[in-house]
Scaffold this active site. Structure first.
Site: not given
Length: 248
Positions: A19, A218, A221
């Site tokens: 990601s 979060d 990321h």
């Protein structure tokens, strides 16, 4: 000799991993804020290879039709390309081939697995569709391998095998490979994966460190700002190691 009407051959870069390579900069609550810094703006000499295997102007999110089950935002690909362009010839073009998929552990990238085979296929199709050559693989993955001691301890060997297989299948035994040392993941195995990444000692493999770059709320990321910084770091690594390598 090329004529003025011919398009310049592309310097092609494979963007792969999970990601943080596909890009979550500006993504909150599964929505991208749409903010595009100057370093990530489209450029007439930067292209992306779409999921339909077509070259098109590159604009964020680069992985929107590749990592399509997730919400993609800003990644390092465009800032990398824009930072690198001034160091290439005035007629050069850069082609980016998005291949990253969020939430994927290293086992899913082994030879014979769909993600690996798709990456090889897209790399070959990108060369065939637009001419030019593959300049390097940019790899950012490993957060999903911090979930267990077994995964972390096996990471180095699996990563080395992936690099060997990819070079063999693309017919590029010296293909540059720039990996990013992870900045986040699950304790207590983050450091073990990072150690494995830095311990890989293979020709034309270099590592840049994402640790310390700003993260989204979060805590997993990279933020938009961090992705711009990382893109610049990747470009610097490519320039210093492969365009202007130090004398031995």
């Amino acid at each position: 000799m090329a004529t003025s009407s011919e398009k310049p051959k592309k310097q092609i870069f494979i963007l792969s991993g999970q990601s943080n390579m596909s890009g979550r900069g500006g993504v909150r609550n599964r929505k991208w804020d749409g903010e595009v810094p100057q370093e990530c703006q489209p450029h007439p000499s930067v292209f992306r290879f779409s999921s339909s295997s077509l070259w098109e102007p590159a604009s964020p999110p680069l992985h929107a039709d590749i990592d399509y089950s997730k919400t993609c935002g800003v990644g390092p690909g465009l800032p990398f390309a824009r930072s690198l362009l001034p160091h290439l010839s005035s007629s050069a073009a850069i082609g980016l081939v998005p291949c990253a998929i969020g939430g994927t552990e290293i086992d899913l990238w082994g030879k014979g697995q769909p993600l690996y085979e798709d990456m090889v296929r897209r790399a070959k199709e990108a060369v065939a569709a637009g001419g030019g050559e593959i300049g390097a693989v940019l790899w950012f993955q490993g957060e999903s391998d911090t979930l267990s001691a077994e995964a972390a301890e096996g990471y180095k060997g699996k990563m080395e095998k992936l690099i060997e297989d990819l070079r063999s299948d693309l017919g590029l035994p010296s293909l540059p490979f720039i990996q990013v040392a992870i900045a986040s993941g699950s304790e207590p195995w983050i450091d073990k994966v990072r150690e494995a990444q830095f311990a890989i000692d293979m020709p034309n493999v270099v590592c840049v460190d994402a640790k310390g770059l700003p993260l989204n709320e979060d805590r997993l990321h990279l933020s938009t700002q961090a992705q711009v910084l990382l893109g610049n770091m990747l470009a610097e690594a490519y320039i210093n190691n492969f365009l202007n390598p130090p004398s031995k």
